[in-house]
Motif scaffolding. Sequence first.
Motif, PDB file in Angstrom:
ATOM      1  N   LEU A 268      -1.454   6.346  -2.383  1.00  0.00           N
ATOM      2  CA  LEU A 268      -0.279   5.495  -3.124  1.00  0.00           C
ATOM      3  C   LEU A 268       0.901   5.243  -2.536  1.00  0.00           C
ATOM      4  O   LEU A 268       1.407   4.058  -2.610  1.00  0.00           O
ATOM      5  CB  LEU A 268      -0.185   6.357  -4.302  1.00  0.00           C
ATOM      6  CG  LEU A 268       0.754   5.616  -5.643  1.00  0.00           C
ATOM      7  CD1 LEU A 268      -0.154   4.526  -5.998  1.00  0.00           C
ATOM      8  CD2 LEU A 268       0.868   6.475  -6.727  1.00  0.00           C
ATOM      9  N   GLY A 269       1.447   5.954  -1.518  1.00  0.00           N
ATOM     10  CA  GLY A 269       2.631   5.744  -0.684  1.00  0.00           C
ATOM     11  C   GLY A 269       2.340   4.810   0.238  1.00  0.00           C
ATOM     12  O   GLY A 269       3.317   3.809   0.478  1.00  0.00           O
TER      13      GLY A 269
ATOM     14  N   GLU B  25      -5.149   0.047 -10.438  1.00  0.00           N
ATOM     15  CA  GLU B  25      -5.326   1.112 -11.376  1.00  0.00           C
ATOM     16  C   GLU B  25      -6.528   1.970 -11.225  1.00  0.00           C
ATOM     17  O   GLU B  25      -6.436   3.217 -11.230  1.00  0.00           O
ATOM     18  CB  GLU B  25      -5.329   0.653 -12.814  1.00  0.00           C
ATOM     19  CG  GLU B  25      -4.059  -0.026 -13.337  1.00  0.00           C
ATOM     20  CD  GLU B  25      -4.060  -1.545 -13.109  1.00  0.00           C
ATOM     21  OE1 GLU B  25      -4.909  -2.008 -12.140  1.00  0.00           O
ATOM     22  OE2 GLU B  25      -3.106  -2.145 -13.814  1.00  0.00           O
ATOM     23  N   ASP B  26      -7.779   1.184 -10.824  1.00  0.00           N
ATOM     24  CA  ASP B  26      -9.047   1.875 -10.366  1.00  0.00           C
ATOM     25  C   ASP B  26      -8.729   2.802  -9.185  1.00  0.00           C
ATOM     26  O   ASP B  26      -9.337   3.965  -9.078  1.00  0.00           O
ATOM     27  CB  ASP B  26      -9.952   0.891 -10.290  1.00  0.00           C
ATOM     28  CG  ASP B  26     -10.317   0.154 -11.409  1.00  0.00           C
ATOM     29  OD1 ASP B  26     -10.043   0.484 -12.570  1.00  0.00           O
ATOM     30  OD2 ASP B  26     -10.959  -0.961 -11.483  1.00  0.00           O
ATOM     31  N   ALA B  27      -8.273   2.271  -8.218  1.00  0.00           N
ATOM     32  CA  ALA B  27      -7.744   3.196  -7.001  1.00  0.00           C
ATOM     33  C   ALA B  27      -7.104   4.332  -7.319  1.00  0.00           C
ATOM     34  O   ALA B  27      -7.150   5.546  -7.049  1.00  0.00           O
ATOM     35  CB  ALA B  27      -7.138   2.663  -5.830  1.00  0.00           C
ATOM     36  N   VAL B  28      -5.985   4.299  -8.188  1.00  0.00           N
ATOM     37  CA  VAL B  28      -5.137   5.238  -8.426  1.00  0.00           C
ATOM     38  C   VAL B  28      -6.054   6.406  -9.369  1.00  0.00           C
ATOM     39  O   VAL B  28      -6.088   7.573  -9.300  1.00  0.00           O
ATOM     40  CB  VAL B  28      -4.030   5.005  -9.388  1.00  0.00           C
ATOM     41  CG1 VAL B  28      -3.311   6.041 -10.016  1.00  0.00           C
ATOM     42  CG2 VAL B  28      -2.966   3.991  -8.484  1.00  0.00           C
TER      43      VAL B  28
ATOM     44  N   LEU C  89       1.641   3.995 -13.237  1.00  0.00           N
ATOM     45  CA  LEU C  89       1.990   4.315 -11.775  1.00  0.00           C
ATOM     46  C   LEU C  89       1.978   3.092 -11.110  1.00  0.00           C
ATOM     47  O   LEU C  89       3.044   2.741 -10.261  1.00  0.00           O
ATOM     48  CB  LEU C  89       1.045   5.257 -11.342  1.00  0.00           C
ATOM     49  CG  LEU C  89       1.324   6.592 -11.547  1.00  0.00           C
ATOM     50  CD1 LEU C  89       0.247   7.646 -11.006  1.00  0.00           C
ATOM     51  CD2 LEU C  89       2.511   7.301 -10.851  1.00  0.00           C
ATOM     52  N   VAL C  90       0.878   2.336 -11.231  1.00  0.00           N
ATOM     53  CA  VAL C  90       1.197   0.853 -10.568  1.00  0.00           C
ATOM     54  C   VAL C  90       2.116   0.146 -10.831  1.00  0.00           C
ATOM     55  O   VAL C  90       3.161  -0.559 -10.105  1.00  0.00           O
ATOM     56  CB  VAL C  90      -0.063   0.203 -11.049  1.00  0.00           C
ATOM     57  CG1 VAL C  90      -0.182  -1.121 -10.645  1.00  0.00           C
ATOM     58  CG2 VAL C  90      -1.435   0.688 -10.505  1.00  0.00           C
TER      59      VAL C  90
ATOM     60  N   ALA D 113       9.532   8.597  -2.688  1.00  0.00           N
ATOM     61  CA  ALA D 113       9.722   8.495  -3.987  1.00  0.00           C
ATOM     62  C   ALA D 113       8.275   8.556  -4.896  1.00  0.00           C
ATOM     63  O   ALA D 113       8.184   9.322  -5.724  1.00  0.00           O
ATOM     64  CB  ALA D 113      10.721   7.504  -4.961  1.00  0.00           C
ATOM     65  N   VAL D 114       7.767   7.596  -4.436  1.00  0.00           N
ATOM     66  CA  VAL D 114       6.261   7.615  -5.007  1.00  0.00           C
ATOM     67  C   VAL D 114       5.229   8.661  -4.529  1.00  0.00           C
ATOM     68  O   VAL D 114       4.693   8.995  -5.460  1.00  0.00           O
ATOM     69  CB  VAL D 114       5.533   6.144  -4.475  1.00  0.00           C
ATOM     70  CG1 VAL D 114       4.103   6.126  -4.795  1.00  0.00           C
ATOM     71  CG2 VAL D 114       6.109   4.729  -5.184  1.00  0.00           C
TER      72      VAL D 114
END
Length: 197
Positions: free
Chosen positions: A84-85, A130-133, A151-152, A188-189
Amino acid sequence: MTEGEPTDLDRASRTRARILQAARAEFAAAGFGGGRVERIAARAGSNKERIYAYFGDKRSLFAAAVASAVEELGGVAVAGPDGLGGWAERLFDFMAAHPDTLRLLRWAHLESDAPAEEADERLAELPRPEDAVARWQQQGLVSARWDPHDLVVLVLGLCEVFHTPPYRPGEPGAAAVDARRRALVRHAVSLLAEPAR
């Protein structure tokens, strides 16, 4: 027709692409209300009749321009070994390199919901962040405490705000400011997404 000579379909496709690019530039600069089809035609080396033949009316052209910008933004690779970062960093860099794309999307938020349907159709073809997260959450790489969609949205918002006036850095020193902010966004992420130990 000789071999290698462009077909009518090739020429039409190139003309349509030129018109769309000119429309994106015009609407990014002036929005839907201030954008002028005459200027788009001049910039594209075309005429208003050809624009209307390809896109219908001005609103449909605006919708197509916004949809292509959303598609471009949606094409920033989500999945990668950096999680995600890393996606946040790639988004940050994309936004820094494409200020007109961001400006066009801001105009779309201000002026119209019309492009949403066409943008949704185009985005249906792309991998959803969203699917990856959600996958990362199932693998224990990202905290399952947060909704993937939220989150996205958070990542998009963090990246975008630093490229929006009055926060966008001016020259000289923009590169150093961007580097500092990119690192902050990633940190932060990463902290937010870190799974509980």
